[in-house]
Design a protein around this motif. Structure first.
Motif, PDB file in Angstrom:
ATOM      1  N   ALA A 106     -69.142 -46.668 -12.226  1.00 29.32           N
ATOM      2  CA  ALA A 106     -69.226 -45.160 -11.816  1.00 29.32           C
ATOM      3  C   ALA A 106     -69.917 -44.145 -12.948  1.00 29.32           C
ATOM      4  CB  ALA A 106     -67.421 -44.773 -11.827  1.00 29.32           C
ATOM      5  N   TRP A 107     -69.801 -44.544 -14.059  1.00 33.62           N
ATOM      6  CA  TRP A 107     -70.583 -43.715 -14.960  1.00 33.62           C
ATOM      7  C   TRP A 107     -72.002 -44.286 -15.286  1.00 33.62           C
ATOM      8  CZ3 TRP A 107     -69.050 -39.339 -17.618  1.00 33.62           C
ATOM      9  CH2 TRP A 107     -67.879 -38.906 -17.486  1.00 33.62           C
ATOM     10  N   GLY A 108     -72.528 -45.150 -14.539  1.00 33.67           N
ATOM     11  CA  GLY A 108     -74.099 -45.441 -14.389  1.00 33.67           C
ATOM     12  C   GLY A 108     -74.252 -46.278 -15.566  1.00 33.67           C
ATOM     13  N   LEU A 109     -73.306 -46.925 -16.514  1.00 28.70           N
ATOM     14  CA  LEU A 109     -73.696 -47.838 -17.603  1.00 28.70           C
ATOM     15  C   LEU A 109     -74.042 -49.199 -16.971  1.00 28.70           C
ATOM     16  CD1 LEU A 109     -70.854 -46.913 -19.963  1.00 28.70           C
ATOM     17  CD2 LEU A 109     -73.031 -46.297 -20.146  1.00 28.70           C
ATOM     18  N   GLU A 110     -74.029 -49.301 -15.686  1.00 26.89           N
ATOM     19  CA  GLU A 110     -74.143 -50.743 -15.067  1.00 26.89           C
ATOM     20  C   GLU A 110     -74.787 -50.687 -13.885  1.00 26.89           C
ATOM     21  OE1 GLU A 110     -70.856 -53.151 -14.708  1.00 26.89           O
ATOM     22  OE2 GLU A 110     -71.854 -54.486 -13.585  1.00 26.89           O
ATOM     23  N   LYS A 111     -75.827 -51.502 -13.231  1.00 28.35           N
ATOM     24  CA  LYS A 111     -76.271 -51.518 -11.900  1.00 28.35           C
ATOM     25  C   LYS A 111     -75.168 -51.679 -10.897  1.00 28.35           C
ATOM     26  CE  LYS A 111     -79.432 -54.629 -10.275  1.00 28.35           C
ATOM     27  NZ  LYS A 111     -79.886 -54.541  -8.939  1.00 28.35           N
ATOM     28  N   ARG A 112     -75.288 -50.900  -9.852  1.00 20.98           N
ATOM     29  CA  ARG A 112     -74.068 -51.024  -9.016  1.00 20.98           C
ATOM     30  C   ARG A 112     -74.880 -52.124  -7.722  1.00 20.98           C
ATOM     31  NH1 ARG A 112     -73.035 -44.747  -8.158  1.00 20.98           N
ATOM     32  NH2 ARG A 112     -73.234 -44.311 -10.220  1.00 20.98           N
ATOM     33  N   ASN A 113     -73.968 -53.109  -7.792  1.00 19.39           N
ATOM     34  CA  ASN A 113     -74.532 -53.891  -6.500  1.00 19.39           C
ATOM     35  C   ASN A 113     -73.437 -53.866  -5.205  1.00 19.39           C
ATOM     36  OD1 ASN A 113     -76.701 -55.129  -7.630  1.00 19.39           O
ATOM     37  ND2 ASN A 113     -75.333 -56.348  -9.026  1.00 19.39           N
ATOM     38  N   VAL A 114     -72.376 -53.089  -5.345  1.00 16.52           N
ATOM     39  CA  VAL A 114     -71.463 -53.181  -4.505  1.00 16.52           C
ATOM     40  C   VAL A 114     -71.713 -52.053  -3.541  1.00 16.52           C
ATOM     41  CG1 VAL A 114     -69.492 -53.585  -6.120  1.00 16.52           C
ATOM     42  CG2 VAL A 114     -70.219 -51.285  -6.016  1.00 16.52           C
ATOM     43  N   ALA A 115     -71.044 -51.971  -2.608  1.00 19.62           N
ATOM     44  CA  ALA A 115     -70.914 -51.086  -1.342  1.00 19.62           C
ATOM     45  C   ALA A 115     -70.272 -49.613  -1.691  1.00 19.62           C
ATOM     46  CB  ALA A 115     -70.317 -51.511  -0.138  1.00 19.62           C
ATOM     47  N   GLN A 116     -71.129 -48.630  -1.492  1.00 16.41           N
ATOM     48  CA  GLN A 116     -70.333 -47.383  -2.036  1.00 16.41           C
ATOM     49  C   GLN A 116     -70.784 -46.211  -1.082  1.00 16.41           C
ATOM     50  OE1 GLN A 116     -71.770 -46.605  -5.885  1.00 16.41           O
ATOM     51  NE2 GLN A 116     -74.030 -46.977  -5.386  1.00 16.41           N
ATOM     52  N   GLU A 117     -70.176 -45.316  -1.139  1.00 18.37           N
ATOM     53  CA  GLU A 117     -70.254 -43.964  -0.020  1.00 18.37           C
ATOM     54  C   GLU A 117     -71.884 -43.543  -0.432  1.00 18.37           C
ATOM     55  OE1 GLU A 117     -67.532 -43.967  -2.295  1.00 18.37           O
ATOM     56  OE2 GLU A 117     -65.927 -43.336  -1.105  1.00 18.37           O
ATOM     57  N   ARG A 118     -72.344 -42.769   0.607  1.00 15.10           N
ATOM     58  CA  ARG A 118     -73.706 -41.991   0.142  1.00 15.10           C
ATOM     59  C   ARG A 118     -73.047 -40.832  -0.545  1.00 15.10           C
ATOM     60  NH1 ARG A 118     -74.639 -42.483   5.833  1.00 15.10           N
ATOM     61  NH2 ARG A 118     -74.407 -40.472   6.014  1.00 15.10           N
ATOM     62  N   GLU A 119     -74.290 -39.969  -0.958  1.00 16.36           N
ATOM     63  CA  GLU A 119     -73.804 -38.745  -1.862  1.00 16.36           C
ATOM     64  C   GLU A 119     -73.260 -37.811  -0.840  1.00 16.36           C
ATOM     65  OE1 GLU A 119     -74.580 -39.483  -5.407  1.00 16.36           O
ATOM     66  OE2 GLU A 119     -74.180 -37.608  -4.668  1.00 16.36           O
ATOM     67  N   LYS A 127     -69.461 -38.023  -0.925  1.00 14.95           N
ATOM     68  CA  LYS A 127     -68.464 -38.060  -1.991  1.00 14.95           C
ATOM     69  C   LYS A 127     -67.423 -37.359  -2.022  1.00 14.95           C
ATOM     70  CE  LYS A 127     -71.026 -40.656  -4.901  1.00 14.95           C
ATOM     71  NZ  LYS A 127     -70.956 -42.322  -4.852  1.00 14.95           N
ATOM     72  N   ASP A 128     -67.410 -36.254  -1.006  1.00 14.63           N
ATOM     73  CA  ASP A 128     -66.282 -35.370  -1.071  1.00 14.63           C
ATOM     74  C   ASP A 128     -65.245 -35.552  -0.006  1.00 14.63           C
ATOM     75  OD1 ASP A 128     -68.336 -32.473  -1.579  1.00 14.63           O
ATOM     76  OD2 ASP A 128     -66.960 -33.608  -3.124  1.00 14.63           O
ATOM     77  N   PHE A 129     -65.702 -36.646   0.770  1.00 14.73           N
ATOM     78  CA  PHE A 129     -64.635 -37.099   1.775  1.00 14.73           C
ATOM     79  C   PHE A 129     -63.820 -38.095   1.394  1.00 14.73           C
ATOM     80  CE2 PHE A 129     -67.361 -36.410   5.996  1.00 14.73           C
ATOM     81  CZ  PHE A 129     -67.900 -35.653   5.445  1.00 14.73           C
ATOM     82  N   VAL A 130     -62.669 -38.511   2.131  1.00 20.06           N
ATOM     83  CA  VAL A 130     -61.733 -39.548   1.701  1.00 20.06           C
ATOM     84  C   VAL A 130     -62.381 -40.784   1.213  1.00 20.06           C
ATOM     85  CG1 VAL A 130     -59.782 -40.889   2.499  1.00 20.06           C
ATOM     86  CG2 VAL A 130     -60.152 -38.682   3.397  1.00 20.06           C
ATOM     87  N   PRO A 131     -62.071 -41.336  -0.170  1.00 13.43           N
ATOM     88  CA  PRO A 131     -62.746 -42.337  -0.384  1.00 13.43           C
ATOM     89  C   PRO A 131     -62.537 -43.663   0.303  1.00 13.43           C
ATOM     90  CG  PRO A 131     -61.107 -41.640  -1.996  1.00 13.43           C
ATOM     91  CD  PRO A 131     -61.102 -40.725  -0.864  1.00 13.43           C
ATOM     92  N   LEU A 132     -63.550 -44.339   0.510  1.00 10.97           N
ATOM     93  CA  LEU A 132     -63.523 -45.705   1.223  1.00 10.97           C
ATOM     94  C   LEU A 132     -63.142 -46.892   0.635  1.00 10.97           C
ATOM     95  CD1 LEU A 132     -66.729 -45.103   3.240  1.00 10.97           C
ATOM     96  CD2 LEU A 132     -64.546 -45.076   4.171  1.00 10.97           C
ATOM     97  N   TYR A 133     -63.487 -47.046  -0.690  1.00  4.34           N
ATOM     98  CA  TYR A 133     -63.505 -48.305  -1.278  1.00  4.34           C
ATOM     99  C   TYR A 133     -62.609 -48.393  -2.524  1.00  4.34           C
ATOM    100  CZ  TYR A 133     -67.911 -48.971   1.542  1.00  4.34           C
ATOM    101  OH  TYR A 133     -68.396 -48.957   2.386  1.00  4.34           O
TER     102      TYR A 133
END
Lengths: 80, 508
Positions: free
Chosen positions: B43-56, B59-65
């Motif tokens: 979440a803090w960008g210290l690691e590359k994200r390989n997972v599915a995540q919401e688009r920018e 981000k204010d909608f109900v969290p999906l994952y």
């Protein structure tokens, strides 16, 4: 060879520890983190035991002595 | 022909010692802590994200994952993901070839090295009678039908997709099971999920076993009927539900239920347990309910002549209202069937979603089923060997595993053998080390099983020779000692050579 079987046994114990705590699945840097945490906890516990063990033992001994001492006096008074 | 019924019903569901449960939770605890750590880093960008995540923008909608299943998938499942979805490149017979696959970034991506691992012993395929074969002599009729009809049907059953092969197959299935009529469908899962909605609807009650397969659950939910769950194979729980249903009726109006149907399976594939059919039939007769029996794993695999759990218990097929099964497991083909009274099957021919919309079974596959069924029925003269061999293999395998001290679930006669592993770390270690020894196994964890009871599931086949089973058992013995899997407190001894095999001959 007792040393060899001892080494094998220790290696097997280490494997068990790895499997049970899921460190078998961790990436190397996670393993380093996990082991550092564990080892530091153990060192802290050992150090605390080293500092406080004599004090605790002597306090417990004094408490027991006090218990038995007062009982000894009571039985002596009854017999008298 | 005299068919002897089994008189004893032996099932084991041994509980592991308490320390095993404690250590399993310790393992999951450590995994969860590290899961949170990795999520934080992602979440803090210290690691590359390989997972599915919401688009920018989302981000204010109900969290999906954020729910537990997604957390578990990205932090625990991915670490051992290389043990599933392994591509094979040969027929899944008793031995098969695997494509070698490596990962450079801890299971987020895979690449094939181009090599194949040859002759891996197959303990995972549902090949109970060994019909998954490529021998040209055996497949002569299938090749002939392929020449005659081609591969595609290009139509549904109700339009132009009913061939004479389907009629022949349906008559054969009805004769095999001893019922009036049968209907075949192209896909086993779809047989359940598309036909249960045709049989029940709103105002009906479905009593479904706790551990039913997803296809039954999906069909039940699609139908719109009320669903109540009873404990696995527990007749007291089922009877209580039936009594409550009849006494109290529908929830608000207190009217009687239009239909009460009980959904059970012949053999439950995750537990290896066999349904208690005589008790269920007596309950159903007493309370006037209907019975739907899904024999996906048991048809062709249990019973003296392979006719499933109905024959295993020595009962009349007319006791069960709807007999359902699949051809994927014991017959080496694909598809499913529903059999029963002629009125029922005629109703399904017109009202089933599968009949109206799904493409029908293709002719070479139908011919494979016909040949396998004729072989089982003895119309060829080559059969009784296969069932007897399966019975012998099953009993031998289960007995040896019990003696070694593993915890095995299920009935003594079921060819599905779950071996309990419990701890999450051992799931990955077990599957990888078995592959190194050239044995392919299927390991199962959460969510297909309860979170603390992960297991390895073996499917014994009639095509396995005694040498193959011995290789597997020796490897299991060694691995069981190394990984400390022998938790059973009731094992007979650790010297199986002292037990002679002749005392355990399969009796007809």
């Amino acid at each position: 060879m007792d040393i060899k079987s001892m080494k094998n046994y220790l290696y097997w114990l280490y494997c068990q520890f790895e499997l049970i705590t899921c460190s078998y699945l961790m990436e190397p840097w996670e393993k380093v983190l996990f082991y550092t945490f564990n080892v530091s906890m153990l060192v802290m516990v050992a150090y605390t035991a080293y500092i406080f063990f004599p004090v605790h033992i002597s306090t417990a001994f004094q408490f027991c002595l006090h218990l038995f001492g007062s009982q000894h006096e009571n039985t002596v008074s009854v017999v008298k | 022909m005299e068919l002897s019924a089994k008189k004893t019903f032996i099932e084991h569901f041994e509980q592991a010692p308490m320390y095993v449960a404690v250590l399993t939770f310790v393992g999951f605890g450590v995994g969860t802590v590290f899961g949170y750590l990795r999520d934080f880093m992602r979440a803090w960008g210290l690691e590359k994200r390989n997972v599915a995540q919401e688009r920018e923008q989302q981000k204010d909608f109900v969290p999906l994952y954020q729910d537990f299943e997604n957390f578990y998938t990205r932090n625990l499942y991915v670490r051992i993901r290389d043990n599933w979805n392994r591509p094979i490149c040969s027929v899944p017979g008793p031995q098969f070839d695997l494509m070698e696959r490596v990962t450079d970034d801890y299971n987020w991506t895979f690449r094939f090295t181009g090599r194949t691992i040859k002759n891996v012993i197959n303990m995972g395929s549902y090949n109970y009678l060994g019909f998954a074969e490529t021998d040209p002599n055996a497949l002569k009729t299938v090749a002939k039908e392929l020449q005659r009809y081609g591969t595609g049907i290009c139509s549904t059953r109700q339009e132009m997709g009913t061939l004479d092969k389907h009629v022949e197959l349906e008559n054969l299935v009805a004769k095999f099971l001893g019922v009036e009529d049968a209907m075949v469908f192209g896909m086993g899962f779809a047989t359940n999920s598309m036909n249960i909605p045709a049989l029940v609807g709103k105002g009906c009650l479905i009593l479904s076993d706790e551990l039913n397969h997803t296809s039954l659950v999906l069909g039940a939910r699609l139908s719109g009927a009320t669903i109540r769950i009873f404990k696995h194979n527990n007749m007291q729980s089922l009877e209580k539900l039936l009594r409550d249903a009849i006494v109290y009726g529908q929830p608000r109006s207190r009217r009687a239920w239009r239909k009460i149907i009980i959904l059970v399976e012949g053999i439950y594939s995750m537990e290896g347990s066999i349904v208690r059919l005589p008790e269920i039939v007596s309950l159903k007769n007493k309370y006037k309910a209907y019975l739907y029996l899904d024999e996906a794993h048991s048809i062709g695999a249990v019973g003296a002549t392979g006719r499933g759990v109905v024959e295993y218990f020595g009962m009349n097929p007319n006791d069960v209202d709807v007999l359902m099964g699949t051809f994927t497991k014991s017959f080496g083909a694909a598809g499913g069937y529903i059999a029963g009274k002629k009125g029922l099957v005629d109703f399904l021919r017109t009202h089933s979603h599968s009949a109206v919309y799904a493409t029908s079974m293709c002719p070479p596959v139908a011919e494979q089923i016909i040949r396998a069924m004729k072989c089982l029925m003895g119309l060829d003269g080559t059969t009784q060997g296969k069932l007897r061999q399966l019975g012998k293999n099953t009993r031998y395998f289960r007995r040896r595993l019990h003696e070694m001290g593993f915890i095995i679930y299920g009935n003594d006669d079921s060819p599905v053998v779950p071996l309990l592993l419990y701890m999450p770390g051992k799931i990955g270690a077990f599957a990888r080390r078995m592959l190194e020894k050239n044995i392919g196994v299927v390991v199962v964890g959460f969510p297909a099983t309860p979170i603390t009871e992960s297991r390895a599931r073996f499917c014994v086949s009639a095509a396995h020779t005694r040498e193959m089973l011995d290789t597997v058992l020796n490897a299991l013995d060694e691995l069981g000692d190394f990984l400390h899997l022998k938790y059973s407190r009731y094992s007979k001894s650790s010297h199986p050579e002292l037990y002679e095999e002749t005392r355990f001959e399969f009796e007809d």
